[in-house]
Scaffold this motif. Structure first.
Motif, PDB file in Angstrom:
ATOM      1  N   PRO A   1      -0.069  -3.059 -16.520  1.00  0.00           N
ATOM      2  CA  PRO A   1      -1.275  -1.856 -16.044  1.00  0.00           C
ATOM      3  C   PRO A   1      -2.045  -2.584 -15.108  1.00  0.00           C
ATOM      4  N   LEU A   2      -2.032  -4.042 -14.913  1.00  0.00           N
ATOM      5  CA  LEU A   2      -2.821  -4.624 -14.084  1.00  0.00           C
ATOM      6  C   LEU A   2      -2.080  -4.290 -12.529  1.00  0.00           C
ATOM      7  N   MET A   3      -0.773  -4.694 -12.405  1.00  0.00           N
ATOM      8  CA  MET A   3       0.096  -4.261 -11.183  1.00  0.00           C
ATOM      9  C   MET A   3       0.034  -2.744 -10.964  1.00  0.00           C
ATOM     10  N   GLY A   4      -0.228  -1.802 -11.817  1.00  0.00           N
ATOM     11  CA  GLY A   4      -0.157  -0.438 -11.811  1.00  0.00           C
ATOM     12  C   GLY A   4      -1.327  -0.159 -11.079  1.00  0.00           C
ATOM     13  N   ARG A   5      -2.459  -0.752 -11.506  1.00  0.00           N
ATOM     14  CA  ARG A   5      -3.685  -0.439 -10.649  1.00  0.00           C
ATOM     15  C   ARG A   5      -3.561  -1.096  -9.196  1.00  0.00           C
ATOM     16  N   VAL A   6      -3.034  -2.174  -9.212  1.00  0.00           N
ATOM     17  CA  VAL A   6      -2.737  -2.852  -7.706  1.00  0.00           C
ATOM     18  C   VAL A   6      -2.029  -1.795  -6.951  1.00  0.00           C
ATOM     19  N   ARG A   7      -0.858  -1.133  -7.533  1.00  0.00           N
ATOM     20  CA  ARG A   7      -0.018  -0.203  -6.627  1.00  0.00           C
ATOM     21  C   ARG A   7      -0.853   0.918  -6.333  1.00  0.00           C
ATOM     22  N   ALA A   8      -1.713   1.171  -7.089  1.00  0.00           N
ATOM     23  CA  ALA A   8      -2.492   2.620  -6.994  1.00  0.00           C
ATOM     24  C   ALA A   8      -3.545   2.129  -6.095  1.00  0.00           C
ATOM     25  N   ALA A   9      -4.054   0.947  -5.751  1.00  0.00           N
ATOM     26  CA  ALA A   9      -5.034   0.572  -4.813  1.00  0.00           C
ATOM     27  C   ALA A   9      -4.362   0.533  -3.385  1.00  0.00           C
ATOM     28  N   LEU A  10      -3.098   0.075  -3.344  1.00  0.00           N
ATOM     29  CA  LEU A  10      -2.220   0.002  -2.276  1.00  0.00           C
ATOM     30  C   LEU A  10      -1.872   1.309  -1.554  1.00  0.00           C
ATOM     31  N   GLU A  11      -1.876   2.397  -2.590  1.00  0.00           N
ATOM     32  CA  GLU A  11      -1.775   3.629  -1.988  1.00  0.00           C
ATOM     33  C   GLU A  11      -2.851   4.563  -1.431  1.00  0.00           C
ATOM     34  N   THR A  12      -3.974   4.274  -2.117  1.00  0.00           N
ATOM     35  CA  THR A  12      -5.132   4.834  -1.798  1.00  0.00           C
ATOM     36  C   THR A  12      -6.045   4.018  -0.947  1.00  0.00           C
ATOM     37  N   SER A  13      -6.080   2.890  -0.630  1.00  0.00           N
ATOM     38  CA  SER A  13      -7.091   2.299   0.003  1.00  0.00           C
ATOM     39  C   SER A  13      -6.880   2.649   1.610  1.00  0.00           C
ATOM     40  N   GLU A  14      -8.254   2.731   2.095  1.00  0.00           N
ATOM     41  CA  GLU A  14      -8.162   3.156   3.688  1.00  0.00           C
ATOM     42  C   GLU A  14      -9.274   2.420   4.322  1.00  0.00           C
ATOM     43  N   ALA A  15      -9.126   1.720   5.418  1.00  0.00           N
ATOM     44  CA  ALA A  15     -10.152   1.177   6.008  1.00  0.00           C
ATOM     45  C   ALA A  15     -10.989   2.056   7.084  1.00  0.00           C
ATOM     46  N   PRO A  16     -12.396   1.619   6.936  1.00  0.00           N
ATOM     47  CA  PRO A  16     -13.150   2.325   7.660  1.00  0.00           C
ATOM     48  C   PRO A  16     -13.087   1.996   9.236  1.00  0.00           C
ATOM     49  N   LYS A  17     -13.552   2.683  10.162  1.00  0.00           N
ATOM     50  CA  LYS A  17     -13.166   2.802  11.568  1.00  0.00           C
ATOM     51  C   LYS A  17     -13.669   1.490  12.211  1.00  0.00           C
ATOM     52  N   ASP A  18     -14.474   0.853  11.959  1.00  0.00           N
ATOM     53  CA  ASP A  18     -15.007  -0.359  12.669  1.00  0.00           C
ATOM     54  C   ASP A  18     -14.913  -1.526  11.610  1.00  0.00           C
ATOM     55  N   GLY A  19     -14.234  -1.422  10.485  1.00  0.00           N
ATOM     56  CA  GLY A  19     -14.207  -2.494   9.402  1.00  0.00           C
ATOM     57  C   GLY A  19     -13.003  -3.264   9.528  1.00  0.00           C
ATOM     58  N   PRO A  20     -12.817  -4.026   8.600  1.00  0.00           N
ATOM     59  CA  PRO A  20     -11.578  -4.805   8.202  1.00  0.00           C
ATOM     60  C   PRO A  20     -10.369  -4.311   8.164  1.00  0.00           C
ATOM     61  N   PRO A  21      -9.273  -4.842   8.584  1.00  0.00           N
ATOM     62  CA  PRO A  21      -7.930  -3.936   8.641  1.00  0.00           C
ATOM     63  C   PRO A  21      -7.687  -3.636   7.263  1.00  0.00           C
ATOM     64  N   PRO A  22      -6.871  -2.464   7.229  1.00  0.00           N
ATOM     65  CA  PRO A  22      -6.550  -1.965   5.811  1.00  0.00           C
ATOM     66  C   PRO A  22      -5.594  -3.111   5.080  1.00  0.00           C
ATOM     67  N   GLU A  23      -4.814  -3.874   5.539  1.00  0.00           N
ATOM     68  CA  GLU A  23      -4.099  -4.833   4.681  1.00  0.00           C
ATOM     69  C   GLU A  23      -5.020  -5.804   4.286  1.00  0.00           C
ATOM     70  N   LEU A  24      -6.052  -6.195   4.857  1.00  0.00           N
ATOM     71  CA  LEU A  24      -7.049  -7.272   4.325  1.00  0.00           C
ATOM     72  C   LEU A  24      -7.992  -6.490   3.122  1.00  0.00           C
ATOM     73  N   LEU A  25      -8.073  -5.145   3.070  1.00  0.00           N
ATOM     74  CA  LEU A  25      -8.900  -4.672   2.056  1.00  0.00           C
ATOM     75  C   LEU A  25      -8.082  -4.614   0.932  1.00  0.00           C
ATOM     76  N   ARG A  26      -6.821  -4.191   1.039  1.00  0.00           N
ATOM     77  CA  ARG A  26      -5.628  -4.236   0.059  1.00  0.00           C
ATOM     78  C   ARG A  26      -5.590  -5.520  -0.756  1.00  0.00           C
ATOM     79  N   ALA A  27      -5.314  -6.606   0.171  1.00  0.00           N
ATOM     80  CA  ALA A  27      -5.492  -8.211  -0.534  1.00  0.00           C
ATOM     81  C   ALA A  27      -6.775  -8.285  -1.270  1.00  0.00           C
ATOM     82  N   ALA A  28      -8.123  -7.795  -0.711  1.00  0.00           N
ATOM     83  CA  ALA A  28      -9.246  -8.232  -1.560  1.00  0.00           C
ATOM     84  C   ALA A  28      -9.177  -7.286  -2.676  1.00  0.00           C
ATOM     85  N   ALA A  29      -8.790  -5.985  -2.838  1.00  0.00           N
ATOM     86  CA  ALA A  29      -8.532  -5.420  -3.983  1.00  0.00           C
ATOM     87  C   ALA A  29      -7.631  -6.011  -5.188  1.00  0.00           C
TER      88      ALA A  29
END
Length: 376
Positions: free
Chosen positions: A197-225
């Motif tokens: 279930p943990l990795m399921g939520r991680v995969r869901a976060a990878l699919e839905t996470s988006e970065a704001p326009k002047d914020g950190p890159p999306p891959e860093l946001l995914r890593a933080a999640a």
């Protein structure tokens, strides 16, 4: 190829209950199975520089078999009477102290193999991994322990594979090979694959996470999640570097080494620099420097905001003046008493006889005049 220098720690009470007495009769077989490279990186063979087994007094009868195999046996009888009557032992705490001591003192150790299906050893796995050591644990595929150790340990031996190793025999080496083929590992016996279930939520976060326009890159946001998901399972406990690297490997842009078109650690200098950048994105990720390019990562649960204070009603003054309206406070007490008297039920007024008094005085005066006339 050199052998992996490993330490084997066996929680016998636990493993015996999860398997059978064949864990003793097949001791030389499953020990050879591990030495030949089962669950080791690239099937490298192991050399156990230390082997220890921990059990209750009732299993001390197996001491000769284990000592012949090179084990040091520890009788971990409980001290409390109620635990003794229940057949419990102190093996867990003794094994934990030995694992931490060996990891700190013996610099030659590269790997720990901890045979136990007790999920209480997950913090021990994390602490040993913090010293850049590899950890192989054990778990039952029929309950969450195998899935749990698969997430936190570097490798997890399921009970079905260990049982199959009770009859393991080393295959004969071909004349054109330098060593015999690596041991086979029995597959999981589950009908369907257990997905975390943990990795399921991680995969869901990878699919839905988006970065704001002047914020950190999306891959860093995914890593933080991903770090957040890992940390919430083990708050206030160190997260090993190997565990973090395996979890971040789900991100396509992540690599710990130089690859074609990709820089390691999301373009940062090293692992420590990457973790410090992630802690800026997610303040609950606490990164502590332990040495040169070495850090400890801990997830600290954010403090909850205090509940709003209930609104207290304004104080009530018992004095009559406090209950008067502003205009009434300006009026004099005499005027207020006069108005209050209007509402009071007073008795009917007594008839006033003041007007009849002059007539009686007149009659007295006439009688007195008549008397005076008669005298004359």
């Amino acid at each position: 190829m050199s052998r992996v220098k490993s330490v084997l720690l066996v929680d016998f009470d636990n493993i015996y209950g999860a398997t059978s007495e064949e864990v003793v009769s097949g001791l030389s077989n499953w020990l050879l199975w591990l030495e030949d490279g089962a669950f080791s990186p690239k099937n490298r063979r192991r050399r156990f520089i230390d082997k220890r087994v921990y059990w209750n007094l009732q299993f001390d009868k197996y001491r000769p078999e284990f000592e012949r195999a090179g084990f040091s046996a520890y009788n971990c009888r409980a001290l409390a009477k109620r635990k003794i009557s229940a057949g419990k032992s102190s093996a867990d705490i003794v094994l934990t102290m030995d694992a931490i001591e060996i990891a700190l003192v013996n610099e030659d150790v590269e790997e720990f193999v901890i045979l136990t299906t007790d999920s209480d050893f997950v913090p021990v796995v994390n602490r040993v991994q913090a010293g850049e050591l590899r950890v192989v644990a054990c778990g039952k595929e029929t309950d969450p322990t195998y899935e749990l150790f698969s997430q936190y340990a570097d490798a997890a031996i399921h009970i079905g594979a260990l049982k199959a190793a009770f009859s393991y025999e080393r295959a004969k080496r071909k004349w054109y090979r330098l060593r015999s083929p690596p041991p086979e590992i029995a597959p999981l016996t589950l009908v369907r694959e257990r997905r975390s279930p943990l990795m399921g939520r991680v995969r869901a976060a990878l699919e839905t996470s988006e970065a704001p326009k002047d914020g950190p890159p999306p891959e860093l946001l995914r890593a933080a999640a991903i770090i957040k998901e890992l940390g919430e399972r083990m708050p206030d406990q160190p997260l090993s570097k190997s565990r973090i690297v395996r979890a971040l490997s789900l991100i396509q842009e992540f690599t710990p080494t130089y690859q074609a078109g990709l820089r390691p650690w999301f373009g940062h200098k090293n692992f420590a620099a990457m973790m410090r950048r992630l802690s800026q994105i997610q303040p609950a990720i606490e990164v502590t420097t332990l040495g040169k390019n070495k850090v400890e990562t801990v997830w600290r649960e954010p403090a909850e905001a205090p509940p709003p204070k209930p609104k207290t009603p304004p104080p009530v003054d018992d004095e009559p003046e406090a209950r008067l309206l502003p205009r009434e406070r300006e009026r004099t007490p005499l005027a207020l008493l006069a108005e209050a008297a209007k509402d009071v039920d007073l008795p009917d007024p007594v008839e006033d006889t003041a007007e009849e008094a002059p007539e009686e005085d007149a009659e007295d005066e006439d009688a007195e005049a008549e008397g005076m006339t008669s005298r004359v």
